[in-house]
Design an enzyme around this catalytic site. Sequence first.
Site, PDB file in Angstrom:
ATOM      1  N   TYR A   1       0.845  -1.209   0.000  1.00 28.36           N
ATOM      2  CA  TYR A   1       0.000   0.000   0.000  1.00 28.36           C
ATOM      3  C   TYR A   1       0.875   1.251   0.000  1.00 28.36           C
ATOM      4  O   TYR A   1       1.999   1.235   0.499  1.00 28.36           O
ATOM      5  CB  TYR A   1      -0.978   0.002   1.173  1.00 28.36           C
TER       6      TYR A   1
ATOM      7  N   ARG B   1       4.655   0.667   1.115  1.00 30.16           N
ATOM      8  CA  ARG B   1       5.086  -0.358   2.076  1.00 30.16           C
ATOM      9  C   ARG B   1       5.061  -1.724   1.410  1.00 30.16           C
ATOM     10  O   ARG B   1       4.061  -2.087   0.788  1.00 30.16           O
ATOM     11  CB  ARG B   1       4.135  -0.409   3.287  1.00 30.16           C
TER      12      ARG B   1
END
Lengths: 238, 185
Positions: free
Chosen positions: A148, A158
């Site tokens: 995300y 991430r």
Amino acid sequence: MNRTDPKIRPYRHPPEGHDPPNDAPGYRSTALRHPTQPLVIIPQTLSEITGPVYGYGRLGPMDHDLTRQHVAEPLGERIIIEGRVLDEDERPVPETLVEIWQANAGGRYAHPQDVHDAPLDPNFTGAGRVETDTEGCFRFVTIKPGAYPWKNHHNAWRPPHVHFSVFGRSFLTRLITQMYFPGDPLLRFDPIFTSIPTERARQALVSSFELDLTQPGWALGYRFDIVLRGRDATPMGL
Amino acid sequence: MLTLTPSQTVGPFVAILVPSQDRGSLVTERTSGPRIVVEGMVRDGADTPVPDALVEIWQANAAGHYRHPDDPRPSADDTFDGYGRMHTRRDGRFTFETIKPGSVTGPSGTPQAPHLVVGLYARGLLTRLLTRMYFEDEPSNGQDPILTAVPAERRTTLIATCESEGRYRLDLALQGTRETVFFDV
């Protein structure tokens, strides 16, 4: 004052530069949150070498299976995460609580503050817990979390990860960390992963794909062993 | 030796695992000892409340014994584990309902003043921070072997103030002029 109680069997200190520094400029949120004063070194006392080891009676039968906590199965790639909790001397840590939380397959957390516009999954909360067995083994069934975006820097993403929380036998063995997936191209761009100083310590957070754990026609298997601080063999000064 | 598993941040969504009221109360009706409320606020370097921190406490029972096999006189009181954890609320505050711990044996038999061991985690913290909470109305603080190891001008960051009967307050400051003393143990 830095004497250790002669009756205390102390826990070893992590090697210098093993854990990430709290002041990690690449991870912007550390700027206003890392202590600026040096940590004060104190001896280990009864207060630190003890810790919560009882009272996990509230574990539910489906707590370890994040794919069966709702009326239907969540979307995503079903995975098994199996591992052991050990100390540095390879001794298993039995009957200790292991907890996880994670994003759904689209990379969205079931949390009101998560504003990423990936879809929520009504069949996925993303929290699980289990107690290790007498050999220190644990097993979760879940779905692979998605990557995300976050606002740390331009085009920041991430890598898929599962948050792990482990207790061990004392307040000094308590650990909260993140498990990553092997071969992930996002890892080297992630300032949270790369805040860990050494490559050896970084690799300790990358799970391994295991065909032996993989169940034919059902789910991929990953192994993630967790190593907590070990103890000196004999009490100090004896 | 095996390689230790390194620490990572809890990130902003630990509330998925620890809802705000999880283990905020450590006591049952049967727990013995003086009931207290311990409250505080977690603040960052801009003095802004931290709404996404996880605060953990670990403490002895009223007799000064831990419910743990390494305590030479472990507590057999199964109504009191001594462990609490709480996600801070939107205003950065946390509140624990517990009992005041007794004095615990310290290094070389020196008693330690009553205290809670406190662990702090948050987004933006890559490792856990470990500190302690003492009580301002305890005369034994002056002899506590840990508290007296802390530079005198910073000791008050570890001592909860008594707001009213049985109600204590200690804020945890990550930075700033009243930055909390954190320990390397």
